[in-house]
Design an enzyme around this catalytic site. Structure first.
Site, short mmCIF file in Angstrom:
data_model
loop_
_atom_site.label_atom_id
_atom_site.label_comp_id
_atom_site.label_asym_id
_atom_site.label_seq_id
_atom_site.Cartn_x
_atom_site.Cartn_y
_atom_site.Cartn_z
N HIS A 1 -3.02 11.12 0.79
CA HIS A 1 -2.51 10.96 2.08
C HIS A 1 -1.91 11.97 2.45
O HIS A 1 -0.76 12.24 3.06
CB HIS A 1 -1.18 9.64 2.22
CG HIS A 1 -1.14 8.85 3.45
ND1 HIS A 1 -1.53 7.71 3.72
CD2 HIS A 1 -0.86 9.35 4.65
CE1 HIS A 1 -1.16 7.33 4.99
NE2 HIS A 1 -0.73 8.42 5.50
N ARG B 1 0.74 -1.25 -0.02
CA ARG B 1 -0.02 -0.01 -0.03
C ARG B 1 0.94 1.34 -0.14
O ARG B 1 1.66 1.39 0.84
CB ARG B 1 -0.99 0.05 1.21
CG ARG B 1 -1.83 1.41 1.17
CD ARG B 1 -2.90 1.16 2.62
NE ARG B 1 -3.48 2.53 2.39
CZ ARG B 1 -3.64 3.41 3.45
NH1 ARG B 1 -3.21 3.18 4.59
NH2 ARG B 1 -4.31 4.24 3.37
N ASN C 1 -8.05 2.00 9.66
CA ASN C 1 -6.75 2.13 10.33
C ASN C 1 -7.09 1.84 12.03
O ASN C 1 -7.65 2.77 12.39
CB ASN C 1 -6.13 3.35 10.11
CG ASN C 1 -5.79 3.62 8.80
OD1 ASN C 1 -5.76 2.41 7.70
ND2 ASN C 1 -5.35 4.70 8.14
N GLU D 1 -3.95 -0.13 7.90
CA GLU D 1 -3.11 -0.08 8.80
C GLU D 1 -3.14 -0.49 10.11
O GLU D 1 -4.29 -0.39 10.81
CB GLU D 1 -3.10 1.85 9.12
CG GLU D 1 -2.40 2.59 7.65
CD GLU D 1 -2.06 4.03 8.05
OE1 GLU D 1 -1.99 4.49 9.10
OE2 GLU D 1 -2.21 4.72 7.20
N TYR E 1 -5.24 1.55 15.79
CA TYR E 1 -4.22 1.58 16.86
C TYR E 1 -4.40 1.64 18.02
O TYR E 1 -3.75 1.01 18.76
CB TYR E 1 -3.45 2.88 16.38
CG TYR E 1 -2.98 3.03 14.97
CD1 TYR E 1 -1.58 2.66 14.84
CD2 TYR E 1 -3.43 3.77 13.97
CE1 TYR E 1 -0.79 2.68 13.65
CE2 TYR E 1 -2.84 3.77 12.54
CZ TYR E 1 -1.58 3.26 12.64
OH TYR E 1 -0.92 3.25 11.33
N GLU F 1 -7.61 8.57 6.01
CA GLU F 1 -8.11 9.37 7.23
C GLU F 1 -8.69 11.03 7.17
O GLU F 1 -7.96 11.64 7.62
CB GLU F 1 -7.02 9.40 8.33
CG GLU F 1 -6.39 7.87 8.54
CD GLU F 1 -5.35 7.72 9.49
OE1 GLU F 1 -4.75 8.70 9.76
OE2 GLU F 1 -4.86 6.68 9.74
O1 IFM Z 1 1.80 7.78 10.12
C1 IFM Z 1 0.42 7.74 10.27
C2 IFM Z 1 -0.15 7.54 8.98
O2 IFM Z 1 0.36 8.31 8.08
C3 IFM Z 1 -1.51 7.61 9.23
N1 IFM Z 1 -2.10 6.87 10.07
C4 IFM Z 1 -1.59 6.86 11.35
C5 IFM Z 1 -0.05 6.57 11.24
C6 IFM Z 1 0.83 6.66 12.66
O3 IFM Z 1 0.59 7.90 12.97
#
Ligand code: IFM
Length: 446
Positions: free
Chosen positions: A127, A83, A298, A352, A300, A172
């Site tokens: 992005h 990606r 994404n 992500e 986290y 995002e």
């Molecule tokens: O580095 C970023 C990415 O560009 C977008 N999503 C979160 C990642 C970590 O902060």
């Protein structure tokens, strides 16, 4: 090497897509090479105190010249897909008008390089590195930018559409809108909630119009968008905290997801925003909810909120990544199961997932056991959700390389490959070897 919690590839479907992810501004460098225009992130990096280590993307990982050996690295991991994102100002320096052939030639080589190595190209169009020329006239807050983006997307499609497996319009939109236009911590650094909400709307609109335009042009790539999502929980199991958590989830997730899936903004958030709601023209919502081939997520961490303004979340350092983000793999299952329950979802791709840690190089090795454990535990959580009925088609680690982590500069390392910035030497971390071994355990059902 320590051993992460065991998880096997063959507990996922045979055709599940495994990959690694990067983005243009964070790795390419060559910020002024070969006719590239400047982006709002080039400009933002010049502002005093905008970036933790006062760095910028001028060189980054020098991927613009090291792309071949970087693709060799991707290939050596045994993943299925890569990606990446296209830098809009590299291929259209001002964001409108003339295209830059040398810029397109770079992505032409990169995509062919992926195909030659048997890697599926997953392309992101935006992005975050909007051409500066468009920011001069308001950037994403200006409705004209919507059409500029559609034109750029159609041009990319005309050149690469038949070689791309997947096209994501925006990465995002919450980050672009809120961090870029409300808190001002990201480019372009504006601080107005009303502006942020208009930006979010224009991003969603440009997404919908692009998907429709690309389909009309016969594009065969899978078309979608990527949203950052965290499940929200109340600090205490009381009504006030629960309501607060729901509003938080509404502001950060449902505000983006429901226009895309249902064609409406959620009424509770609309009411909460009061006068800071976007201007929505007739027909916009129908455009935004053009059917998605995939929804990128994404993931986290989770967010925990309280109705008590004096409450502060305290997470023990061993449960946090170097970003200060709580490590909470079960949040991924919770999130996916909630979405599966609440909506008629398109296929999901985890576009992500990953973690920053302070890695150390020891005699040419990086023993990043915490990252390995982070990744393995999230794969278990993902697997759990899938076994409970959620359709997920792929998973991408963020990130292939240590890279420019936006306002944190180069102080945070997300890569499974270490980058020594002065020498630009790459060292596979233990997590990269772990992922390689994971990917290379052939499915017994194959
Ligand atoms: O580095 C970023 C990415 O560009 C977008 N999503 C979160 C990642 C970590 O902060």
């Amino acid at each position: 090497m320590t051993h992460a919690t065991p998880i096997r590839r063959d507990t996922f479907p045979n055709d599940f897509v495994w990959g690694v992810a990067t983005s243009a501004f964070q790795i390419e460098g060559a910020s002024e090479a070969d006719g590239k225009g400047t982006s709002i992130w080039d400009d933002f990096c010049r502002l005093p105190n905008a970036i933790a280590d006062s760095s910028n993307g001028t060189v980054a990982c020098d991927h613009y010249s090291k792309w071949e050996s970087d693709l060799d690295l991707v290939s050596s991991l045994g993943v299925d897909a890569y990606r990446f994102s296209i830098s809009w100002p590299r291929v259209q320096p001002k964001g409108s008008g003339k295209f830059n052939e040398t810029g397109f030639a770079f992505y032409d080589r990169l995509i062919d390089g992926m195909l030659a190595r048997g890697l599926k190209p997953y392309c992101t169009l935006n992005h975050w590195d909007l051409p500066s020329g468009l920011q001069t006239s308001g950037g994403w807050s200006n409705r004209d930018t919507v059409q500029r983006f559609v034109d750029y997307a159609c041009e990319v499609n005309s050149r690469f559409g038949n070689r791309l497996v997947s096209i994501c319009t925006h990465n995002e939109p919450w980050v672009i809108a809120v961090l870029g236009h409300q808190t001002g911590s990201f480019a372009p650094g504006a601080t107005s909630r009303l502006l942020a909400m208009q930006v979010a709307h224009n991003l969603l609109l440009s997404h919908g119009l692009t998907v429709t335009a690309l389909r009309q042009l016969g594009c065969k790539a899978s078309l979608g968008i990527v949203l950052n999502m965290s499940p929200s929980e109340g600090a205490q199991p009381n009504a006030a905290d629960t309501a607060m958590a729901e509003l938080e989830f509404g502001i950060n997730v449902r505000w983006y997801l429901e226009p895309l899936l249902l064609g409406n903004y959620p009424s509770d958030v609309w009411k909460h925003l009061s006068t800071d709601v976007p201007t929505v023209a007739a027909g916009d919502m129908d455009c935004i909810c053009a059917p998605l081939d995939f929804l990128g997520i994404n993931y986290y961490m989770r967010t925990v909120v309280s109705a008590d303004p004096t409450w502060k979340q305290r997470v023990p350092p061993e449960n946090c990544t170097d970003m200060g983000w709580e490590i909470y793999p079960q949040g991924l299952s919770q999130l996916l199961l909630r979405l599966h329950h609440d909506y008629d979802l398109p296929p999901i791709v985890i576009t992500e997932n990953g973690a920053a840690f302070q890695d150390e190089v020891n005699e040419g090795s990086v023993h990043d056991s915490r990252r390995q454990e982070y990744l393995a535990s999230h794969l278990i959580a993902l697997n759990n959700a899938m076994h409970q009925g959620v359709r997920v088609d792929g998973y991408f680690i963020w990130s292939l390389l240590d890279n420019f982590e936006w306002s944190s500069g180069y102080t945070k390392r997300f890569g499974i490959v270490h980058v020594d910035y002065p020498s630009q030497q790459r060292i596979l971390k233990d997590s990269a070897y772990w992922y390689r071994d994971f990917c290379n355990k052939k499915n017994s059902r194959k």
